[in-house]
Design a protein around this motif. Structure first.
Motif, PDB file in Angstrom:
ATOM      1  N   TYR A 117       0.829  -1.201   0.000  1.00 51.38           N
ATOM      2  CA  TYR A 117       0.000   0.000   0.000  1.00 51.38           C
ATOM      3  C   TYR A 117       0.863   1.251   0.000  1.00 51.38           C
ATOM      4  CZ  TYR A 117       1.002  -0.317   5.035  1.00 51.38           C
ATOM      5  OH  TYR A 117       1.626  -0.425   6.247  1.00 51.38           O
ATOM      6  N   GLY A 118       0.193   2.407   0.148  1.00 54.12           N
ATOM      7  CA  GLY A 118       0.937   3.669   0.108  1.00 54.12           C
ATOM      8  C   GLY A 118       1.503   3.891  -1.286  1.00 54.12           C
ATOM      9  N   ASN A 119       2.753   4.293  -1.348  1.00 54.49           N
ATOM     10  CA  ASN A 119       3.418   4.525  -2.636  1.00 54.49           C
ATOM     11  C   ASN A 119       4.354   3.378  -3.000  1.00 54.49           C
ATOM     12  OD1 ASN A 119       2.341   7.168  -3.168  1.00 54.49           O
ATOM     13  ND2 ASN A 119       3.599   7.886  -1.474  1.00 54.49           N
ATOM     14  N   ALA A 120       4.102   2.216  -2.440  1.00 61.06           N
ATOM     15  CA  ALA A 120       5.004   1.079  -2.645  1.00 61.06           C
ATOM     16  C   ALA A 120       5.065   0.661  -4.106  1.00 61.06           C
ATOM     17  CB  ALA A 120       4.555  -0.098  -1.790  1.00 61.06           C
ATOM     18  N   ARG A 121       6.240   0.176  -4.498  1.00 57.03           N
ATOM     19  CA  ARG A 121       6.457  -0.409  -5.818  1.00 57.03           C
ATOM     20  C   ARG A 121       7.055  -1.801  -5.615  1.00 57.03           C
ATOM     21  NH1 ARG A 121       3.708   3.190  -6.402  1.00 57.03           N
ATOM     22  NH2 ARG A 121       3.860   5.026  -7.720  1.00 57.03           N
ATOM     23  N   VAL A 122       6.344  -2.815  -6.087  1.00 62.46           N
ATOM     24  CA  VAL A 122       6.818  -4.195  -5.996  1.00 62.46           C
ATOM     25  C   VAL A 122       6.890  -4.716  -7.417  1.00 62.46           C
ATOM     26  CG1 VAL A 122       6.352  -6.501  -5.076  1.00 62.46           C
ATOM     27  CG2 VAL A 122       5.760  -4.482  -3.726  1.00 62.46           C
ATOM     28  N   TYR A 123       8.070  -5.175  -7.845  1.00 57.90           N
ATOM     29  CA  TYR A 123       8.211  -5.467  -9.268  1.00 57.90           C
ATOM     30  C   TYR A 123       9.255  -6.535  -9.518  1.00 57.90           C
ATOM     31  CZ  TYR A 123      11.915  -2.008  -8.491  1.00 57.90           C
ATOM     32  OH  TYR A 123      12.989  -1.314  -7.993  1.00 57.90           O
ATOM     33  N   ASP A 124       9.518  -6.766 -10.814  1.00 55.18           N
ATOM     34  CA  ASP A 124      10.443  -7.808 -11.252  1.00 55.18           C
ATOM     35  C   ASP A 124      10.007  -9.154 -10.671  1.00 55.18           C
ATOM     36  OD1 ASP A 124      11.823  -5.970 -12.701  1.00 55.18           O
ATOM     37  OD2 ASP A 124      13.341  -5.612 -11.184  1.00 55.18           O
ATOM     38  N   ASN A 125      10.911  -9.861  -9.991  1.00 54.90           N
ATOM     39  CA  ASN A 125      10.573 -11.178  -9.447  1.00 54.90           C
ATOM     40  C   ASN A 125      10.332 -11.135  -7.944  1.00 54.90           C
ATOM     41  OD1 ASN A 125      10.881 -12.721 -11.939  1.00 54.90           O
ATOM     42  ND2 ASN A 125      13.035 -12.186 -11.777  1.00 54.90           N
ATOM     43  N   ALA A 126       9.972  -9.978  -7.437  1.00 55.71           N
ATOM     44  CA  ALA A 126       9.783  -9.826  -5.995  1.00 55.71           C
ATOM     45  C   ALA A 126       8.651 -10.709  -5.484  1.00 55.71           C
ATOM     46  CB  ALA A 126       9.484  -8.366  -5.666  1.00 55.71           C
ATOM     47  N   ARG A 127       8.812 -11.171  -4.223  1.00 55.09           N
ATOM     48  CA  ARG A 127       7.807 -11.976  -3.545  1.00 55.09           C
ATOM     49  C   ARG A 127       7.468 -11.295  -2.228  1.00 55.09           C
ATOM     50  NH1 ARG A 127       8.092 -13.474  -7.912  1.00 55.09           N
ATOM     51  NH2 ARG A 127       8.482 -15.531  -8.774  1.00 55.09           N
TER      52      ARG A 127
END
Length: 204
Positions: A117-127
């Motif tokens: 949440y918030g302004n988080a960025r989760v990308y590529d192969n993140a878990r």
């Protein structure tokens, strides 16, 4: 006669229809492409957009101003809402929630009881999984062999390290990448750097 459906969010029955590909309920205010799939028990409402080959399955919900597209999949009891963006080959499942201005993309996987949440960025192969809470872009340091090490806060008060399939508390991480491990030296530097970077982020 207008068909209506109660999405149980306090608005009562609103104009809605069952999506032709899957049969799930879609509010007329939402936009869902014919190529997308909405399972019979899944819901899309508010001003949400689901496009491309995206799938909303099981009891998942996409609502608010959220957008889900590409080959993204939202499964089980997962929710994507607010102004969140979910795209690419992302999988959001379990009881996970992605909301606010968060953006999840690439081949990322968010599951369990995780919150992004918030302004988080989760990308590529993140878990991001179990009880992880990500409210900012996770602190991430790559190792020379291609593994990304990510530090995330969790609801039990213990920060955790995500690296490939590993999901360790800091203590477990130090025990796993001990002096006997071939990558001990570099990994130890990375763990120390993650802790310092995370402290800096918290003080912002």
């Amino acid at each position: 006669m207008t068909t209506t459906f109660d999405f149980k969010v306090g608005d009562g029955p609103v104009p809605a229809h069952q999506h032709p590909n899957g049969g799930g309920w879609v509010a007329d205010s939402a936009t869902v492409a014919d190529t997308a799939f909405v399972a019979p028990n899944a819901l899309v409402f508010g001003n949400a957009q689901v496009s491309g080959n995206a799938q909303v399955c099981d009891n998942a919900q996409v609502y608010g101003n959220a957008q889900v597209y590409g080959n993204a999949q939202v499964y089980a009891n997962a929710q994507v809402y607010g102004d969140a963006l979910v795209y690419g080959d992302v999988l959001v499942c379990g009881n996970a929630q992605v909301y606010g201005d968060a953006c999840v993309y690439g081949n990322a996987l968010v599951y369990g009881d995780a919150l992004v949440y918030g302004n988080a960025r989760v990308y590529d192969n993140a878990r991001v999984h179990n009880n992880a809470r990500v409210s900012k872009t996770p602190v991430r340091v790559p190792r020379s062999d291609g593994f990304d090490f990510i530090l995330v806060p969790c609801s039990d008060g213990k920060d955790r390290i995500i690296a490939g399939c590993r999901y360790f508390t800091l203590e477990e991480a130090y025990n796993h990448w001990n002096k006997e491990h071939p990558n001990y030296e570099e990994t130890n530097i990375i763990l120390e750097a993650l802790k310092k970077l995370y402290e800096l982020q918290k003080s912002d």
